[in-house]
Design an enzyme around this catalytic site. Structure first.
Site, mmCIF file in Angstrom:
data_model
loop_
_atom_site.group_PDB
_atom_site.id
_atom_site.type_symbol
_atom_site.label_atom_id
_atom_site.label_comp_id
_atom_site.label_asym_id
_atom_site.label_seq_id
_atom_site.Cartn_x
_atom_site.Cartn_y
_atom_site.Cartn_z
ATOM 1 N N ASP A 99 0.824 -1.201 0.000
ATOM 2 C CA ASP A 99 0.000 0.000 0.000
ATOM 3 C C ASP A 99 0.866 1.262 0.000
ATOM 4 O OD1 ASP A 99 0.957 -0.471 2.569
ATOM 5 O OD2 ASP A 99 -0.963 -0.219 3.568
ATOM 6 N N ASP A 102 7.022 3.669 3.362
ATOM 7 C CA ASP A 102 7.342 4.780 4.260
ATOM 8 C C ASP A 102 8.837 4.716 4.562
ATOM 9 O OD1 ASP A 102 7.315 6.785 6.136
ATOM 10 O OD2 ASP A 102 5.952 5.825 7.521
#
Ligand code: IMP
Length: 179
Positions: A99, A102
């Site tokens: 998704d 980071d």
């Protein structure tokens, strides 16, 4: 717009259009070779459902779950496999579906683990990548969007398990989260 959001960063239409493009690119790259999509739960569940339908190559889907942030918005750096694959990946063309990238710590761990199982190829598609945040270098073949370094929710991404069902991606109002 959901009242807990400050702003929308990607609309439903923008997400759909980019996934169509990613599907075309992936189909062109893999051709008639079967590709095994490994979606990382739970955030990538919505993305893999739409991406799989945008790919013309033969597609198989499996899932893995790793520990993530809990209800905090900061990376702990601790990665643990909570649910492993149901099938072997040896000799198969694996495309890990994430998704959001980071710090990169989750993917780094996952890729090392998957590489040791002897896939024919191992690539990554991430819907979002946070600009300037990667603490470890990750070679990511397909990136949907670069997003600013803010905590985002929607389209599979949660805060404390909420907001995954929003059809768009947005930034939460700071007063909503508490750390
Ligand atoms: P990394 O290990 O720091 O790259 O973190 C990756 C995982 O953290 C993602 O797969 C998400 O589950 C979660 N995450 C990171 N940033 C966000 C965000 O802005 N919103 C929601 N989840 C996030």
């Amino acid at each position: 717009m959901h009242p807990d959001l400050e702003t929308i960063v990607l609309t439903e239409a923008q997400i759909a259009e980019r996934i169509r493009e990613l599907g075309e690119q992936i189909s062109a790259d893999y051709g008639h070779e079967p590709v095994l999509l490994i979606a990382v739960l739970r955030g990538a569940a919505l993305f893999v459902a739409d991406l799989a339908r945008a790919i013309e190559s033969p597609v198989e889907i499996d899932f893995m779950a790793v520990s993530s942030y809990g209800s905090s918005t900061k990376s702990s750096g601790v990665v643990r496999i909570i649910k492993d694959l149901d099938e072997t990946i040896e000799g198969r063309h694996v495309l890990v579906v994430e998704d959001i990238l980071d710090t990169g710590l989750t993917l780094k761990y996952l890729l090392k683990n998957l590489a040791s199982r002897g896939p024919a190829s191992l690539e990554v598609v991430t819907l979002l990548s946070k600009e300037g945040k990667q603490r470890v270098p990750i070679s990511c073949r397909y990136i949907g969007f670069d997003v600013p370094d803010e905590f985002v929710v929607g389209y599979g991404l949660d805060y404390a398990e909420r907001y995954r069902n929003l059809p768009y991606i947005g930034i939460l109002k700071p007063e909503i989260y508490s750390d």
